[in-house]
Design a protein around this motif. Structure first.
Motif, PDB file in Angstrom:
ATOM      1  N   THR A  71       0.833  -1.238  -0.187  1.00 22.40           N
ATOM      2  CA  THR A  71       0.087  -0.019  -0.024  1.00 22.40           C
ATOM      3  C   THR A  71       0.834   1.135   0.099  1.00 22.40           C
ATOM      4  N   ASN A  72       1.881   1.284   0.699  1.00 21.20           N
ATOM      5  CA  ASN A  72       2.887   2.242   0.910  1.00 21.20           C
ATOM      6  C   ASN A  72       3.577   2.320  -0.443  1.00 21.20           C
ATOM      7  N   TRP A  74       2.301   1.739  -3.347  1.00 22.40           N
ATOM      8  CA  TRP A  74       1.219   2.082  -4.361  1.00 22.40           C
ATOM      9  C   TRP A  74       1.149   3.756  -4.123  1.00 22.40           C
ATOM     10  N   ASN A  75       1.060   4.097  -2.949  1.00 21.84           N
ATOM     11  CA  ASN A  75       0.304   5.483  -2.560  1.00 21.84           C
ATOM     12  C   ASN A  75       1.574   6.305  -2.471  1.00 21.84           C
ATOM     13  N   ASN A  76       2.889   5.926  -2.981  1.00 20.23           N
ATOM     14  CA  ASN A  76       4.080   6.836  -3.087  1.00 20.23           C
ATOM     15  C   ASN A  76       5.106   6.538  -4.168  1.00 20.23           C
TER      16      ASN A  76
END
Length: 305
Positions: A71-72, A74-76
């Motif tokens: 998730t990190n 994907w979000n960054n």
């Protein structure tokens, strides 16, 4: 069998998998296959082992950590693709991060030297990459997976120049990324040689941490106080220790990290690269040495269906 039971976190760096751990790997692999991720996760033993060991064999926590990791990422994506390889190498060569040769209670000890950061030469974004990949690098060590890592921030040399180049939003992002995504146990976080001008920044950073992490932060007003937590027999003399710098600092490991073992393909640091606009997969290949042999870590990023 209890799939969330504790397993032996010994002082040995032996990566041999026993039958219980192999069973846990199999169970984690099944849970990953049954879960939905924005990115296609790796499911090989070497990769999943990091998350299992870091969470003491607890499958629920290992799966959550793995999900946070992707998730990190994907979000960054903008953050992870925002530095060229040449810029990254310049930042690495700044000698901002060191590792001690000897462990403290089994934990890898990382030394961050603030005075080596020249903000006018090495922007904050590049320093963030150093912090992230330094954590990823030691997370490959079996013993570090089991026992975690402690950090010493030597704040000597911190100045108003550093303050002018700091961005609290970016600091929050990299702190959250490392603490919630990288599969590593965070031990004590030590600050030494702090100046009064740093106190407001430290208060801001403390608010970004979860309570259990805040309790591990130690701000020392003398080196003797640091020695209550880390034995001076493993520290260099400039930290009040007993060793010469060459005896205390694992320069070979630093050189391995800097010069040989983190390489990116052409698109990985292309600021114009946007995987969300691609119809095919893009592979970010990270080649890292775990002190004994090369391993290829491939994270394949797919567009959502």
């Amino acid at each position: 069998m209890n799939t969330n039971k504790k397993f032996n976190n010994s002082e040995s760096d032996d990566a041999t998998l026993d039958s219980d751990f192999i069973f846990l790997l199999s169970e984690l692999r099944k849970r990953v296959a049954a879960s939905t991720f924005k990115l296609r996760p790796r499911i090989d033993d070497a990769f999943l082992s990091k998350f299992l060991r870091a969470r003491d064999g607890n499958l629920d926590k290992a799966l959550k950590s793995l999900r946070n990791y992707y998730t990190n990422v994907w979000n960054n994506l903008d953050f992870l693709t925002g530095v060229t390889s040449a810029e990254f190498e310049t930042a690495l060569n700044s000698k901002f991060v060191y590792y001690l040769k000897h462990r403290s209670n089994g934990q890898r000890v990382c030394l961050v030297s603030i005075r080596m950061w020249k903000p006018t030469e090495v922007p904050l974004l590049q320093i963030q990459h150093i912090a992230l990949f330094a954590a990823e690098f030691v997370a490959m060590e079996t013993l570090t997976q089991r026992n975690g890592a402690s950090i010493i921030f030597d704040c000597k040399g911190f100045s108003f120049t550093h303050i002018r180049h700091l961005n609290t939003t970016e600091l929050h992002r990299v702190i959250h990324f490392i603490l919630s995504g990288v599969p590593i146990k965070v031990g004590e976080i030590h600050f030494i040689n702090t100046l009064r001008i740093m106190w407001p920044l430290l208060k801001i950073c403390m608010r970004m941490l979860k309570e259990k992490i805040r309790r591990r932060v130690k701000i020392h007003y003398s080196l003797e106080n640091l020695h209550n937590y880390i034995d001076p027999s493993i520290l260099p003399k400039f930290l009040g220790g007993e060793l010469e710098e060459t005896e205390a600092i694992d320069q070979e490991l630093v050189d391995t990290f800097v010069k040989k073992n983190i390489k990116y393909d052409g698109n990985a640091y292309n600021p114009h690269f946007n995987p969300l606009k691609m119809n095919c997969s893009h592979v970010l290949n990270i080649y890292v040495t775990d002190l004994w042999k090369f391993r290829r870590l491939s994270t394949t990023i797919f567009q959502d269906d």
